[in-house]
Design an enzyme around this catalytic site. Structure first.
Site, mmCIF file in Angstrom:
data_model
loop_
_atom_site.group_PDB
_atom_site.id
_atom_site.type_symbol
_atom_site.label_atom_id
_atom_site.label_comp_id
_atom_site.label_asym_id
_atom_site.label_seq_id
_atom_site.Cartn_x
_atom_site.Cartn_y
_atom_site.Cartn_z
ATOM 1 N N ARG A 1 -2.203 69.939 -83.284
ATOM 2 C CA ARG A 1 -3.001 70.702 -82.321
ATOM 3 C C ARG A 1 -3.406 69.820 -81.147
ATOM 4 O O ARG A 1 -3.516 68.608 -81.276
ATOM 5 C CB ARG A 1 -4.268 71.246 -83.002
ATOM 6 C CG ARG A 1 -3.953 72.339 -84.010
ATOM 7 C CD ARG A 1 -5.094 72.550 -84.969
ATOM 8 N NE ARG A 1 -5.246 71.421 -85.861
ATOM 9 C CZ ARG A 1 -6.176 71.322 -86.805
ATOM 10 N NH1 ARG A 1 -7.050 72.291 -86.965
ATOM 11 N NH2 ARG A 1 -6.231 70.278 -87.585
ATOM 12 N N LYS A 22 -2.999 66.900 -103.529
ATOM 13 C CA LYS A 22 -3.928 65.763 -103.391
ATOM 14 C C LYS A 22 -3.847 64.842 -104.608
ATOM 15 O O LYS A 22 -3.938 63.621 -104.470
ATOM 16 C CB LYS A 22 -5.353 66.260 -103.162
ATOM 17 C CG LYS A 22 -5.584 66.849 -101.783
ATOM 18 C CD LYS A 22 -5.491 65.790 -100.685
ATOM 19 C CE LYS A 22 -5.817 66.356 -99.321
ATOM 20 N NZ LYS A 22 -5.768 65.331 -98.251
ATOM 21 N N ASP A 81 -2.295 64.767 -83.960
ATOM 22 C CA ASP A 81 -2.453 66.090 -84.582
ATOM 23 C C ASP A 81 -1.399 67.008 -84.000
ATOM 24 O O ASP A 81 -0.942 66.799 -82.875
ATOM 25 C CB ASP A 81 -3.866 66.651 -84.324
ATOM 26 C CG ASP A 81 -4.251 67.716 -85.348
ATOM 27 O OD1 ASP A 81 -3.586 68.775 -85.385
ATOM 28 O OD2 ASP A 81 -5.196 67.501 -86.117
ATOM 29 N N TYR A 131 -3.345 72.921 -102.838
ATOM 30 C CA TYR A 131 -4.103 71.836 -102.185
ATOM 31 C C TYR A 131 -4.456 70.752 -103.208
ATOM 32 O O TYR A 131 -4.212 69.556 -102.975
ATOM 33 C CB TYR A 131 -5.362 72.449 -101.569
ATOM 34 C CG TYR A 131 -6.350 71.481 -100.983
ATOM 35 C CD1 TYR A 131 -6.008 70.650 -99.919
ATOM 36 C CD2 TYR A 131 -7.655 71.420 -101.468
ATOM 37 C CE1 TYR A 131 -6.934 69.787 -99.366
ATOM 38 C CE2 TYR A 131 -8.589 70.564 -100.910
ATOM 39 C CZ TYR A 131 -8.223 69.749 -99.862
ATOM 40 O OH TYR A 131 -9.143 68.895 -99.310
ATOM 41 N N GLN A 170 -11.657 69.213 -89.165
ATOM 42 C CA GLN A 170 -13.104 69.175 -89.360
ATOM 43 C C GLN A 170 -13.593 67.739 -89.553
ATOM 44 O O GLN A 170 -14.593 67.331 -88.973
ATOM 45 C CB GLN A 170 -13.481 70.025 -90.572
ATOM 46 C CG GLN A 170 -14.969 70.278 -90.683
ATOM 47 C CD GLN A 170 -15.371 70.867 -92.033
ATOM 48 O OE1 GLN A 170 -14.595 70.852 -92.988
ATOM 49 N NE2 GLN A 170 -16.580 71.379 -92.113
HETATM 50 N N1 SER Z 1 -13.520 71.686 -98.767
HETATM 51 C C1 SER Z 1 -12.322 71.679 -99.544
HETATM 52 C C2 SER Z 1 -11.848 73.066 -99.783
HETATM 53 O O1 SER Z 1 -12.669 73.932 -99.910
HETATM 54 C C3 SER Z 1 -12.532 71.021 -100.863
HETATM 55 O O2 SER Z 1 -12.174 69.703 -100.738
HETATM 56 O O3 SER Z 1 -10.693 73.276 -99.865
#
Ligand code: SER
Length: 329
Positions: A37, A148, A35, A144, A15
């Site tokens: 993809r 990070k 990538d 996630y 994105q």
């Molecule tokens: N847009 C991301 C998510 O929803 C947040 O950084 O995982």
């Protein structure tokens, strides 16, 4: 004269990646995309960019590509977002954690001067102040977010230990005229996307949900401005950046102003709502504004006015089989 060393973008088909590539080309930066993809079809700007298939979880492949290209800078975007990440935390660890380690190692081995990292509001966890500064205890609840946080720390370590110029932003939930990629903030984009496509959308959150959001052109410009800022002006490696923090029902009203007759309902999904409730309601980005003059251009209604025609073009230019909102992670 040899060509200037290129800028490499990992996760280029994602994105952020696609918009970042277009922005870099617009600024005259020689860019190479990587990538897992394939290159997305039908965009002449993307068609003109060299495109490499790359699995960031494979250390040899990452080091080989970086050694071959000798980029002056890597924008490392490849990642699995929060909602999709909770469906497969192990794969998320491999892509986000091992992938970031592999990219940093390739920078070290091949002397890449700069690595730009995309972090996120998902690094934060429950127990936050109303407006969240850069430096608070980080207790993410998603894989996630965990990866990070680790990526931020690992990058700072490579800066201190090996002299890598490591910089990053913590993005809010991002909204753009491309399909979302498995984030928990995707309810906002689906209000526009399914508003145009179907005339209605049922959001997976409560109407009073409030998280920081940002329109993609501001996100991409901010990321590139940070990359190009003089190192001497930067007092940190990773910066909060903020634009607006609407309630979900305020986004719905903005969509309905631009698309009269669109119906937006709310049916909170407990798991995704819990993630949203653990994130900041608003971010303090004073350091980004001071150190490298970050200034977003779009508020909620300005974004809506700019975005709706673009979503119309996306929807009407596509064949029928877009993901259904219920299936969106
Ligand atoms: N847009 C991301 C998510 O929803 C947040 O950084 O995982």
């Amino acid at each position: 004269m040899p060509d200037p060393a290129p800028t490499l973008v990992t996760g280029a088909a994602g994105q952020v990646g696609q918009d970042l590539l277009r922005h870099l080309v617009g600024r005259g930066v020689p860019v190479v995309a990587a990538d897992l993809r394939p290159r997305p079809d039908g965009d002449p700007t993307l068609d003109a960019i060299p495109w490499h298939r790359l699995d960031v979880t494979a250390p040899g492949a990452v080091a080989d590509l970086v050694g071959c290209l000798r980029p002056q800078r890597i924008f490392h975007l490849a990642a699995i977002l929060s909602a999709r990440g909770e469906q497969d935390p192990q794969a998320t660890y491999r892509v986000n954690q091992t992938g970031t380690y592999n990219v940093l190692e390739a920078c070290r081995i091949h002397g890449v001067p700069q690595c730009v990292f995309t972090s996120t509001i998902a690094v934060f966890g429950p127990g936050l102040p109303e407006v969240v500064p850069d430096d608070v205890p980080l207790h993410p609840t998603t894989m996630y977010g965990v990866t990070k946080v680790a990526g931020e720390l690992l990058g700072a370590y490579y800066a201190q230990r090996y002299g890598l110029d490591f910089r990053g932003v913590r993005f809010p939930g991002l909204i753009s005229a491309s399909l979302p990629g498995g984030g928990t903030s995707d309810y906002a984009l689906f209000m526009y996307y399914d508003g145009v496509r179907l005339g209605h959308y049922t959001a997976f959150c409560r109407p009073d949900t409030r998280i920081p959001l940002m329109y993609m052109p501001d996100a991409v410009a901010g990321l590139v401005d940070l990359a190009l800022a003089p190192r001497t002006r930067l007092r940190r490696h990773v910066y909060n950046i903020a634009a607006f923090s609407p309630r979900a029902d305020e986004i719905a009203r903005s969509v309905q102003r631009a698309l009269p007759g669109v119906r937006i309902d709310f049916e909170p999904d407990p798991e995704r709502q819990a993630i949203l409730d653990s994130w900041p309601r608003a971010l303090d980005d004073t350091a980004a504004r001071t150190d490298w003059s970050f200034r977003p251009r779009f508020d909620l209604d300005a974004m809506t006015d700019d975005l709706v025609p673009k979503v119309r073009a996306l929807v009407h230019g596509r064949s029928a089989e877009a993901p259904s909102p219920a299936a969106a992670p």
